[in-house]
Design an enzyme around this catalytic site. Structure first.
Site, PDB file in Angstrom:
ATOM      1  CB  CYS A   1      -0.910   0.010   1.219  1.00  0.00           C
ATOM      2  SG  CYS A   1      -1.965  -1.444   1.390  1.00  0.00           S
TER       3      CYS A   1
ATOM      4  NE  ARG B   1       4.499   1.694  -1.225  1.00  0.00           N
ATOM      5  CZ  ARG B   1       5.429   1.485  -0.314  1.00  0.00           C
ATOM      6  NH1 ARG B   1       6.671   1.878  -0.541  1.00  0.00           N
ATOM      7  NH2 ARG B   1       5.143   0.900   0.826  1.00  0.00           N
TER       8      ARG B   1
ATOM      9  CD1 TRP C   1      -0.688  -5.308  -4.161  1.00  0.00           C
ATOM     10  CD2 TRP C   1      -0.699  -6.511  -2.272  1.00  0.00           C
ATOM     11  NE1 TRP C   1      -0.248  -6.566  -4.471  1.00  0.00           N
ATOM     12  CE2 TRP C   1      -0.250  -7.329  -3.340  1.00  0.00           C
ATOM     13  CE3 TRP C   1      -0.791  -7.064  -0.996  1.00  0.00           C
ATOM     14  CZ2 TRP C   1       0.112  -8.663  -3.155  1.00  0.00           C
ATOM     15  CZ3 TRP C   1      -0.441  -8.397  -0.820  1.00  0.00           C
ATOM     16  CH2 TRP C   1       0.002  -9.172  -1.888  1.00  0.00           C
TER      17      TRP C   1
ATOM     18  CG  ASN D   1       1.700  -0.176   4.060  1.00  0.00           C
ATOM     19  OD1 ASN D   1       1.326  -1.337   3.880  1.00  0.00           O
ATOM     20  ND2 ASN D   1       2.893   0.249   3.696  1.00  0.00           N
ATOM     21  N   GLY D   2      -0.306  -2.027   6.347  1.00  0.00           N
ATOM     22  CA  GLY D   2       0.055  -3.025   7.345  1.00  0.00           C
ATOM     23  C   GLY D   2      -1.112  -3.949   7.627  1.00  0.00           C
TER      24      GLY D   2
ATOM     25  CD  GLU E   1      16.497 -12.185 -10.567  1.00  0.00           C
ATOM     26  OE1 GLU E   1      16.103 -11.063 -10.939  1.00  0.00           O
ATOM     27  OE2 GLU E   1      16.023 -12.769  -9.561  1.00  0.00           O
TER      28      GLU E   1
ATOM     29  CE  LYS F   1      13.873  -9.365 -12.225  1.00  0.00           C
ATOM     30  NZ  LYS F   1      13.434 -10.113 -11.076  1.00  0.00           N
TER      31      LYS F   1
ATOM     32  CD  GLU G   1       9.675 -10.677 -10.329  1.00  0.00           C
ATOM     33  OE1 GLU G   1       9.667 -10.361  -9.127  1.00  0.00           O
ATOM     34  OE2 GLU G   1      10.602 -10.353 -11.101  1.00  0.00           O
TER      35      GLU G   1
ATOM     36  CG  HIS H   1      17.380 -37.197 -10.001  1.00  0.00           C
ATOM     37  ND1 HIS H   1      17.652 -38.508  -9.683  1.00  0.00           N
ATOM     38  CD2 HIS H   1      18.577 -36.644 -10.334  1.00  0.00           C
ATOM     39  CE1 HIS H   1      18.946 -38.732  -9.795  1.00  0.00           C
ATOM     40  NE2 HIS H   1      19.533 -37.611 -10.192  1.00  0.00           N
TER      41      HIS H   1
ATOM     42  CE  LYS I   1      11.477  -1.847  -7.060  1.00  0.00           C
ATOM     43  NZ  LYS I   1      12.165  -2.740  -8.029  1.00  0.00           N
TER      44      LYS I   1
END
Length: 608
Positions: A2, A28, A75, A101-102, A481, A485, A488, A504, A603
């Site tokens: 948020c 964010r 969010w 926010n939280g 990584e 990407k 995302e 395996h 973010k």
């Protein structure tokens, strides 16, 4: 997560300032937006689900002359994205508006208590409880009321609260979630992050956990956890808005990818002196290198993958026992930590709550803590024993690129510095290790010059639904990584495995047309990697190899090849990340997706 913006000033531009500030916090991640202002003795609220533009459209034909207000991008954590669940939330009597926010952990019991007293709730959120409870406790004094409220709630928060009977004031506070105060003549601001207010001021205060502040026109009073007035240090922000704007690029992500050579150069010039020696200034002056017997590296997401590289560097160069864990799991894995442990915590934002809580555990157990972060004055940087900044500059796109690269380079320099201080390598050996890092930015630039080749490959894979990323040794860590990407920003489901693990289990998922990205930078692994490629191609896979020109065995068996330069055993893998960033970016662009703000992502993750 948020985003919060608040304004109190001597003009009537509260709505304009709040909307502008919220637009700078879109990176964010959010699913709704809203604002509240005190106007003509009443609180006016407008909030809309979806993009910030929906809120702006709703306000377009309405005249406002407000000198104080709060705004929010949400969010979702409690309740789906709807207009009612969007912030700000208003008390039943219409006198109190709150942005938050939280997470309020005991909101359910508080809500039940308030319902019994006749309060009516209009959302599914935990935050609405704060608006109603503040109204219930209100005694005519904003500060006194807040501290009563604080004693009743459990959880994490950054609050901005306004009251219609105090039209020129904002009460704000933080615990675990970030909040800053911007200072300007006759105007003051609150925000979740610096870009929201950088247009108006460069002077900020970073609130610490447990602190609250009362903002008025031309005046800010800060209180500690005991409600005592305290003096706060004012920090001047040195970077400018150009770093937080696209500057002609179609997206922040591609801009930040192309800024990596400069970011690497800035890191090297800041931490290597004119004599070619690594110098972190005062960052390690309190660390007893002879005492350190074990290193812990803790992070989340992309920072965790940079940490994987760091772990490899420390083991390879220092021969130190190194333990790495995901921050959200660290506390629950019962890590062995004592006064001989150096615990390194990586976070781009410096506000990642899982990482912050892991750091607190390490400190409680006696470890020396070191933060590696990109944000000056962030919570993690202030609470760690020592801090190193990665100097990537403002990173706006949700998917991290240049912050990751500078984290990895910083970890490389740190591993060399530690090895020198503890006598594990000589100065001559250190210089040999540094030879490769000096060529890094140049070789990244060469990859960027050939990005059209990668764009062509992206056109081929844009309709893929699944894929795999493979590598051996340190290349496996790089491949992880690359896979992240792609997930995302393109929403293609990809997984990363050590190439030797194919047989395996994962090879059962290879079928005709399956995309497989293979990273091959280690000279001693070429034949094995080529063999793995043959295994998946025999089952119909389409293979993209990211490799060096000298790896002929790999080049000969791949369908498409992206050539990178040679930066030596430890740093060539860092080059391999760049084409995988570009591949993910161009694939998302080909699919017409919102590259900078992928769905469901944020973010700065400030909840557990």
């Amino acid at each position: 997560m948020c985003g919060i913006v608040g304004y109190v000033g001597n003009d009537d531009k509260a709505v304009e300032v709040i909307l502008e500030g919220l637009s700078k916090l879109e990176y964010r991640g959010y699913d709704s937006a809203g604002l509240a202002v005190v106007e003509d003795g009443q609180i006016f609220i407008e909030k809309k689900s979806g993009k910030l533009s929906n809120l702006a459209d709703a306000l377009e034909n309405k005249e406002h002359h407000s000198k104080v207000g709060i705004g929010h991008t949400r969010w979702a954590t409690h309740g789906v994205p709807t207009d009612n669940n969007a912030h700000p939330h208003l008390s039943n009597d219409g006198k109190v508006a709150v942005v938050h926010n939280g997470i309020i952990e005991n909101f359910a019991s508080l809500k039940e208590e308030l319902i019994k007293k006749g309060y009516v709730f209009h959302s599914d959120t935990d935050t609405e409880v704060i608006a109603q409870l503040f109204s219930e406790l209100y005694n005519g004094d904003l500060v006194e009321t807040f501290y009563e409220l604080k004693d009743r709630i459990r959880g994490s928060y950054a609050f901005g609260i306004i009251h219609k009977d105090h039209p020129g004031k904002i009460i704000c506070a933080r615990k675990e979630s970030p909040l800053i105060i911007g200072l300007s003549k006759d105007k003051n601001f609150i925000a979740s992050d610096v870009p929201a207010i950088l247009k108006y001021t460069r002077e900020v205060m970073f609130l610490d956990n447990g602190e609250a502040a009362l903002l008025e026109e031309g005046k800010v009073t800060v209180y500690n956890d005991k409600k005592e007035i305290i003096d706060k240090e004012i920090t001047k922000i040195e970077w400018d808005m150009e770093q937080a704007t696209k500057n002609g690029y179609p997206h922040f992500m591609i801009k930040e990818i192309e800024e990596q050579p400069a970011a690497v150069e800035k890191t090297l010039s800041s931490y290597i002196d004119v004599e070619g020696k690594i110098d972190f200034g005062k960052s390690f002056e309190n660390i007893d290198f002879d005492k350190i017997k074990e290193i812990h590296i803790v992070a989340c997401g992309t920072a965790y993958y940079a940490g994987l590289q760091g772990s490899y560097f420390f083991k390879k160069i220092n021969g130190l026992k190194t333990y790495i864990d995901i921050a959200s799991e660290y506390r629950y894995n019962d890590p062995f930590v004592d006064e001989n442990t150096l615990a390194i915590f990586l976070s781009q934002s410096g506000e990642t709550l899982d990482t912050l809580m892991a750091m607190k555990l390490a400190k409680e157990k006696g470890a020396t803590t070191l933060a590696v972060t990109n944000v000056l004055g962030s919570t993690i940087s202030r609470e760690a024993d020592e801090v190193i900044y990665t100097l990537a500059g403002a990173e706006i796109a949700v998917a991290s690129t240049k912050a990751y690269t500078t984290q990895a380079v910083t970890m490389y320099l740190m591993s060399l510095y530690f090895a020198m201080k503890s006598g594990k390598i000589t100065n001559e050996e250190c210089q040999n290790y540094l030879d490769g890092v000096y060529k890094l930015s140049e070789n990244i630039g060469k990859i960027l010059e050939n990005k059209e080749r990668i764009k062509t490959i992206a056109e081929k894979i844009k309709d893929k639904k699944n894929g795999f990323y493979l590598g051996r040794g340190i290349d496996d860590k790089i491949a992880k990584e690359g896979s992240l990407k792609m997930k995302e920003v393109s929403y293609i489901h990809t997984e990363s495995f050590p190439a030797g693990e194919l047989k395996h289990g994962p090879i059962a998922l290879i079928e005709e047309g399956t995309m497989v990205v293979v990273v091959s930078t280690q000279d001693g692994m070429v034949e094995k990697v080529a063999s793995n490629i043959k295994e998946v191609r025999a089952r119909g896979a389409y293979v993209i190899a990211v490799t060096k020109e000298s790896h002929k065995e790999v080049i000969d068996v791949a369908d498409d090849v992206i050539i990178i330069g040679d930066n030596g055993e430890l740093l060539t893998p860092e080059l391999a990340v760049i084409p995988m960033q570009l591949l993910a970016y161009y694939t998302a662009v080909e699919k017409g997706l919102d590259v900078d703000k992928p769905r469901n992502l944020a973010k700065s993750v400030t909840v557990e």
